[in-house]
Design a protein around this motif. Structure first.
Motif, PDB file in Angstrom:
ATOM      1  N   ASN A  27       0.827  -1.215   0.000  1.00  0.00           N
ATOM      2  CA  ASN A  27       0.000   0.000   0.000  1.00  0.00           C
ATOM      3  C   ASN A  27       0.856   1.258   0.000  1.00  0.00           C
ATOM      4  OD1 ASN A  27      -2.398   1.484   0.051  1.00  0.00           O
ATOM      5  ND2 ASN A  27      -2.378   1.618   2.292  1.00  0.00           N
ATOM      6  N   ARG A  28       1.858   1.310  -0.897  1.00  0.00           N
ATOM      7  CA  ARG A  28       2.737   2.477  -0.937  1.00  0.00           C
ATOM      8  C   ARG A  28       2.688   3.212  -2.273  1.00  0.00           C
ATOM      9  NH1 ARG A  28       4.973  -0.680   2.926  1.00  0.00           N
ATOM     10  NH2 ARG A  28       5.771   0.431   4.746  1.00  0.00           N
ATOM     11  N   THR A  29       1.671   2.951  -3.057  1.00  0.00           N
ATOM     12  CA  THR A  29       1.521   3.645  -4.331  1.00  0.00           C
ATOM     13  C   THR A  29       0.829   4.983  -4.114  1.00  0.00           C
ATOM     14  OG1 THR A  29       1.408   1.573  -5.565  1.00  0.00           O
ATOM     15  CG2 THR A  29       0.516   3.531  -6.642  1.00  0.00           C
ATOM     16  N   PHE A  30       1.376   6.028  -4.690  1.00  0.00           N
ATOM     17  CA  PHE A  30       0.828   7.379  -4.591  1.00  0.00           C
ATOM     18  C   PHE A  30      -0.328   7.488  -5.596  1.00  0.00           C
ATOM     19  CE2 PHE A  30       1.536  12.073  -5.686  1.00  0.00           C
ATOM     20  CZ  PHE A  30       0.774  12.507  -4.623  1.00  0.00           C
ATOM     21  N   HIS A  31      -1.537   7.120  -5.159  1.00  0.00           N
ATOM     22  CA  HIS A  31      -2.672   7.007  -6.074  1.00  0.00           C
ATOM     23  C   HIS A  31      -3.076   8.346  -6.686  1.00  0.00           C
ATOM     24  CE1 HIS A  31      -3.278   2.785  -5.244  1.00  0.00           C
ATOM     25  NE2 HIS A  31      -3.281   3.026  -3.936  1.00  0.00           N
ATOM     26  N   LEU A  32      -2.748   9.427  -6.038  1.00  0.00           N
ATOM     27  CA  LEU A  32      -3.053  10.738  -6.600  1.00  0.00           C
ATOM     28  C   LEU A  32      -2.276  10.969  -7.895  1.00  0.00           C
ATOM     29  CD1 LEU A  32      -4.881  13.106  -5.749  1.00  0.00           C
ATOM     30  CD2 LEU A  32      -2.882  14.169  -4.686  1.00  0.00           C
ATOM     31  N   GLY A  33      -1.175  10.236  -8.072  1.00  0.00           N
ATOM     32  CA  GLY A  33      -0.360  10.369  -9.278  1.00  0.00           C
ATOM     33  C   GLY A  33      -0.747   9.429 -10.394  1.00  0.00           C
ATOM     34  N   GLU A  34      -1.771   8.595 -10.196  1.00  0.00           N
ATOM     35  CA  GLU A  34      -2.181   7.646 -11.225  1.00  0.00           C
ATOM     36  C   GLU A  34      -3.071   8.316 -12.273  1.00  0.00           C
ATOM     37  OE1 GLU A  34      -2.420   3.269  -9.308  1.00  0.00           O
ATOM     38  OE2 GLU A  34      -3.981   4.649  -8.627  1.00  0.00           O
ATOM     39  N   VAL A  35      -3.052   7.745 -13.476  1.00  0.00           N
ATOM     40  CA  VAL A  35      -3.994   8.103 -14.537  1.00  0.00           C
ATOM     41  C   VAL A  35      -4.563   6.793 -15.058  1.00  0.00           C
ATOM     42  CG1 VAL A  35      -4.326   9.224 -16.767  1.00  0.00           C
ATOM     43  CG2 VAL A  35      -2.650  10.150 -15.158  1.00  0.00           C
ATOM     44  N   VAL A  36      -5.833   6.532 -14.791  1.00  0.00           N
ATOM     45  CA  VAL A  36      -6.439   5.255 -15.164  1.00  0.00           C
ATOM     46  C   VAL A  36      -7.762   5.504 -15.862  1.00  0.00           C
ATOM     47  CG1 VAL A  36      -5.341   3.968 -13.291  1.00  0.00           C
ATOM     48  CG2 VAL A  36      -7.573   5.023 -12.917  1.00  0.00           C
ATOM     49  N   ILE A  37      -8.177   4.518 -16.627  1.00  0.00           N
ATOM     50  CA  ILE A  37      -9.477   4.570 -17.283  1.00  0.00           C
ATOM     51  C   ILE A  37     -10.540   4.246 -16.241  1.00  0.00           C
ATOM     52  CG2 ILE A  37     -10.941   3.532 -19.050  1.00  0.00           C
ATOM     53  CD1 ILE A  37      -8.421   3.036 -20.680  1.00  0.00           C
ATOM     54  N   LYS A  38     -11.402   5.186 -15.937  1.00  0.00           N
ATOM     55  CA  LYS A  38     -12.380   5.016 -14.875  1.00  0.00           C
ATOM     56  C   LYS A  38     -13.393   3.928 -15.233  1.00  0.00           C
ATOM     57  CE  LYS A  38     -10.527   7.994 -12.300  1.00  0.00           C
ATOM     58  NZ  LYS A  38      -9.873   7.573 -11.048  1.00  0.00           N
ATOM     59  N   GLY A  39     -13.761   3.158 -14.216  1.00  0.00           N
ATOM     60  CA  GLY A  39     -14.713   2.080 -14.422  1.00  0.00           C
ATOM     61  C   GLY A  39     -14.059   0.767 -14.807  1.00  0.00           C
ATOM     62  N   TYR A  40     -12.734   0.781 -14.996  1.00  0.00           N
ATOM     63  CA  TYR A  40     -12.005  -0.441 -15.320  1.00  0.00           C
ATOM     64  C   TYR A  40     -11.023  -0.735 -14.204  1.00  0.00           C
ATOM     65  CZ  TYR A  40     -13.659  -0.641 -20.134  1.00  0.00           C
ATOM     66  OH  TYR A  40     -14.432  -0.752 -21.248  1.00  0.00           O
ATOM     67  N   HIS A  41     -10.864  -2.006 -13.918  1.00  0.00           N
ATOM     68  CA  HIS A  41      -9.793  -2.383 -13.006  1.00  0.00           C
ATOM     69  C   HIS A  41      -8.490  -2.060 -13.704  1.00  0.00           C
ATOM     70  CE1 HIS A  41      -7.239  -4.793 -10.372  1.00  0.00           C
ATOM     71  NE2 HIS A  41      -8.228  -4.734  -9.504  1.00  0.00           N
ATOM     72  N   ASP A  42      -7.622  -1.245 -13.077  1.00  0.00           N
ATOM     73  CA  ASP A  42      -6.501  -0.661 -13.796  1.00  0.00           C
ATOM     74  C   ASP A  42      -5.536  -1.705 -14.364  1.00  0.00           C
ATOM     75  OD1 ASP A  42      -4.852   0.548 -10.752  1.00  0.00           O
ATOM     76  OD2 ASP A  42      -5.454  -1.451 -11.387  1.00  0.00           O
ATOM     77  N   THR A  43      -5.457  -2.886 -13.765  1.00  0.00           N
ATOM     78  CA  THR A  43      -4.530  -3.886 -14.292  1.00  0.00           C
ATOM     79  C   THR A  43      -4.984  -4.442 -15.631  1.00  0.00           C
ATOM     80  OG1 THR A  43      -5.657  -5.650 -13.067  1.00  0.00           O
ATOM     81  CG2 THR A  43      -3.778  -4.593 -12.001  1.00  0.00           C
ATOM     82  N   LEU A  44      -6.238  -4.208 -16.007  1.00  0.00           N
ATOM     83  CA  LEU A  44      -6.733  -4.753 -17.274  1.00  0.00           C
ATOM     84  C   LEU A  44      -6.292  -3.917 -18.457  1.00  0.00           C
ATOM     85  CD1 LEU A  44     -10.355  -5.735 -16.210  1.00  0.00           C
ATOM     86  CD2 LEU A  44      -8.296  -7.137 -16.205  1.00  0.00           C
ATOM     87  N   ARG A  45      -6.017  -2.634 -18.244  1.00  0.00           N
ATOM     88  CA  ARG A  45      -5.641  -1.783 -19.363  1.00  0.00           C
ATOM     89  C   ARG A  45      -4.230  -1.242 -19.257  1.00  0.00           C
ATOM     90  NH1 ARG A  45      -7.049  -3.613 -23.045  1.00  0.00           N
ATOM     91  NH2 ARG A  45      -5.881  -1.932 -24.013  1.00  0.00           N
ATOM     92  N   ALA A  46      -3.469  -1.661 -18.274  1.00  0.00           N
ATOM     93  CA  ALA A  46      -2.096  -1.196 -18.141  1.00  0.00           C
ATOM     94  C   ALA A  46      -1.251  -2.291 -17.507  1.00  0.00           C
ATOM     95  CB  ALA A  46      -2.032   0.076 -17.295  1.00  0.00           C
ATOM     96  N   ASP A  47      -0.045  -2.455 -18.023  1.00  0.00           N
ATOM     97  CA  ASP A  47       0.914  -3.345 -17.392  1.00  0.00           C
ATOM     98  C   ASP A  47       1.564  -2.613 -16.229  1.00  0.00           C
ATOM     99  OD1 ASP A  47       0.363  -5.346 -19.165  1.00  0.00           O
ATOM    100  OD2 ASP A  47       2.065  -4.941 -20.468  1.00  0.00           O
ATOM    101  N   LYS A  48       1.859  -3.358 -15.177  1.00  0.00           N
ATOM    102  CA  LYS A  48       2.432  -2.753 -13.988  1.00  0.00           C
ATOM    103  C   LYS A  48       3.752  -3.405 -13.623  1.00  0.00           C
ATOM    104  CE  LYS A  48      -1.633  -1.208 -11.384  1.00  0.00           C
ATOM    105  NZ  LYS A  48      -2.338  -1.342 -10.098  1.00  0.00           N
ATOM    106  N   LEU A  49       4.648  -2.583 -13.111  1.00  0.00           N
ATOM    107  CA  LEU A  49       5.856  -3.062 -12.456  1.00  0.00           C
ATOM    108  C   LEU A  49       5.858  -2.481 -11.047  1.00  0.00           C
ATOM    109  CD1 LEU A  49       8.769  -2.673 -15.039  1.00  0.00           C
ATOM    110  CD2 LEU A  49       8.055  -4.797 -13.929  1.00  0.00           C
TER     111      LEU A  49
END
Length: 665
Positions: A27-49
């Protein structure tokens, strides 16, 4: 700086070592800095490291971290000693880099030297390929890469690493905490290398004698921090600052391509500074149960100096081709995003972005010249839940770029004059359908028309007398198709598979040997809209828990790029095939052994056909937890000492070693 970091590291270890514990990284991700497609689980439209994965594979800078992912290829700009990546064939001008949602790319040429950005303060890297949210802003033709910093999860926490590597060392410290409604995060790091080792199979040339690569030093210091305030559960505000100071050398071309101008005229370059600063403010306000407003405000500066010397002694700057070049750039920008969920099963967003890029440059002894662009983008995005398992997303945006001055200097007349202005308007349109087979398996199909504008350098640069400007370059555009499956079978086998196709029009490409300078005899290049191109291929990834203490992961990328309008002009820097695989074994709870293998097929280094050969790389590492909070690790990269190149004439590291002592509280 290194003494300060070392003292800080020792002090932290001494002061809190008695209470040290294993760090929870969930739980150390700065979520205010994310840009995600709303309504989608973010892992479905972006690869993560995640930061833990980056650390596990000992990837010290962003480019080498990204190379762990399928669809992404590590590349290099050899003559400038810069590190970059390609995403499904698109380079960093077409896949912009962001820090907490704030654009990082350099105003002049749109690139970022990813070797200058270390991974030590990152919680996560998110990569969108082909289909990326229009909420990012302009120029995301082939996707987007967002570097997300850390945010503290506890009252107080610290992470300290001191490491040795062949030719140098690393030091980094992250300190954070929460106090009532406030939180803070501070990071400091240094990555220094005096040289890197060449393979024993490297054969000495007239410009490189082997063993330690000449002029391959680097010294990158980073300091960053943020302070956040959450007055209510519906509000969050954060002010952040980041400073990167870099110094590097540029190893000399040592290849055999007689058509390459560097074969006859080697460059003896050093960069005494490659410095960036960023100041930004982020906010998130939930107005009521259905409406949210988010804003970003940022000011970035980029200053660097390039010194070109007479010869390999690096002492004199007197010959006609020698110079001292200085850049003094800045970017000023802001964005606002409004989100609404008042319609049942629907999530709607509207965004506005403004970005002003200003580039100033001069050689010592010459007057400064200025070039600038104004960028304005408006975007709409909507996600609708069609059925329990089927949802749709659509986005549209309009981009405008207008020149705000462009100047050139004539060394003969000693005068600065204006260059022709240029402006463009471009639009983006995209749509996606996602079907949830079940809770663990998803399939999606998308199509996206995305664009990017030509940079200031694309349009106006003479490239040190080796190119012809082209102020009237048009925006290029790509039509990106994607079919992706992501799933998990029996809780042990994770599977991803994607097929993709991109059709590029008005492709912006450097064309070598367009003409020859009548005075100097130099073969001149030009950036042109060479016409139409296509990129297509597929990616596959597997992860399997073989035993409770044994895991294997692998991914494969196959990519074909065709220049449809000019087949004789080759696209550079991307291999047709790339494979990455790893095995992790934990014989006991506190010890793991990690081995990885990477294969890259051959790739073109020039548009006229010079190639860098295929190669295999083997890496190995051991990591052990000591007393509470302390761990020790060591490893070998390029175990078999392969002599390989990403760009013809610029050999990469031979066998090299590292060791790290880590403390987490």
């Amino acid at each position: 700086m290194n003494k300060t970091l070392l003292a800080l590291s020792i002090g932290l270890i001494a002061s809190v070592g008695i209470k040290a514990q294993t760090r929870d990284t969930s739980n150390r991700t700065f979520h205010l800095g994310e840009v995600v497609i709303k309504g989608y689980h973010d892992t479905l439209r972006a690869d993560k490291l995640n930061g833990s994965t980056i650390s596990k594979f000992n990837r010290l800078d962003v480019s080498h971290a990204l190379n762990l992912l399928s669809g992404i290829t590590l590349s290099a700009v050899g003559p400038r000693n810069e590190s970059a990546v390609n995403v499904r064939g698109f380079d960093l001008r077409q896949v912009p880099i962001y820090l907490d949602g704030m654009p990082l790319y350099v105003p002049y040429d749109g690139y970022v030297d990813l070797a200058r950005y270390t991974t030590f303060n990152l919680a996560q890297i998110q990569v969108a390929k082909g289909y990326s949210s229009v909420l990012y802003g302009p120029n995301a033709e082939g996707g987007a890469i967002n570097l997300i910093t850390r945010k503290p999860a506890n009252h107080f926490e610290a992470n300290v690493v001191a490491g040795w590597l062949s030719g140098g060392y690393r030091l980094n410290t992250n300190i954070g905490g929460r106090v009532d409604k406030f939180y803070y995060q501070v990071s400091a790091s240094q990555l220094k290398q005096n040289w890197f080792p060449l393979s024993k199979d490297f054969v000495a040339t007239r410009t490189e004698n082997g063993r330690h690569r000449d002029n391959s030093y680097r010294n990158d210091v980073g300091v960053s921090g943020k302070v956040g305030f959450t007055p209510t559960e519906n509000q969050e505000y954060a002010v952040g600052y980041s400073y990167q100071r870099g110094k590097k050398g540029t190893p000399v071309y040592t290849g055999t391509d007689t058509q390459n101008s560097l074969f006859k005229n080697p460059r003896y370059w050093k960069w005494p500074n490659w410095d960036t600063q960023s100041l930004y403010f982020l906010s998130n306000n939930k107005l009521d149960s259905h409406n949210i407003i988010k804003t970003r405000w940022y000011y970035n500066t980029f200053k660097n100096e390039l010194d070109s010397y007479d010869d390999a002694t690096y002492t004199n700057i007197t010959r006609p081709y020698a110079f001292r070049s200085l850049y003094n750039d800045y970017t000023l920008g802001a964005s606002a995003i409004f989100e609404n969920t008042s319609v049942q099963n629907n999530n709607f967003s509207i965004a506005a972005h403004y970005k002003k890029d200003v580039h100033k440059e001069y050689n010592v002894g010459e007057p400064s010249r200025r070039s600038a662009d104004n960028n304005l983008t408006f975007g709409l995005e909507d996600t609708y839940q069609l059925t329990h398992k089927l949802k749709a997303n659509a986005g549209i945006s309009l981009m405008s770029r207008t020149s705000d001055g462009a100047e050139q200097y004539n060394s003969t007349t000693k005068l600065v004059s204006d260059l022709p202005y240029n402006s463009n308007i471009a639009w983006n349109l995209q749509g996606l359908l996602q079907y949830d087979l079940n809770a663990s398996n998803v399939i999606s199909v998308s199509v996206a028309r995305k664009t990017r504008f030509a940079t200031i350098k694309d349009r106006y640069s003479y490239r040190l007398g080796t190119a012809i400007p082209n102020p009237d370059l048009k925006a290029e555009n790509a039509l990106n198709y994607d079919l992706t499956y992501r799933g998990n079978i029996a809780g042990k086998l994770s599977v991803t598979a994607s097929g993709f196709y991109s059709k590029i029009n008005n492709s912006i490409q450097t064309v070598n040997n367009v003409t020859t300078d009548a005075v100097t005899g130099t073969r001149l290049a030009q950036v042109q809209n060479v016409g139409k191109a296509e990129y297509y291929g597929f990616e596959a990834g597997l992860g399997y828990q073989l035993l409770s203490n044994l895991r294997a992961d692998a991914n494969y990328t196959h990519l074909i790029r065709n220049n449809l309008s000019a087949p004789a002009i080759f696209f550079t820097d991307v291999p047709r095939d790339k494979v990455f695989a790893s095995v992790e074994y934990r014989p006991i709870a506190k010890l793991y052994l990690l081995a990885s293998e990477e294969y890259n097929s051959k790739r073109f280094s020039t548009s006229y056909g010079t190639q860098a050969g295929s190669f295999y790389l083997t890496n190995a590492k051991a990591h052990i937890e000591l007393m509470k909070g302390f761990s020790l690790e060591g490893g070998v990269n390029n175990v078999f000492d392969r002599n390989y190149q990403l760009v013809e004439g610029f050999p990469e590291m031979g066998r090299n070693y590292f060791a790290n002592l880590t403390f987490n509280y």
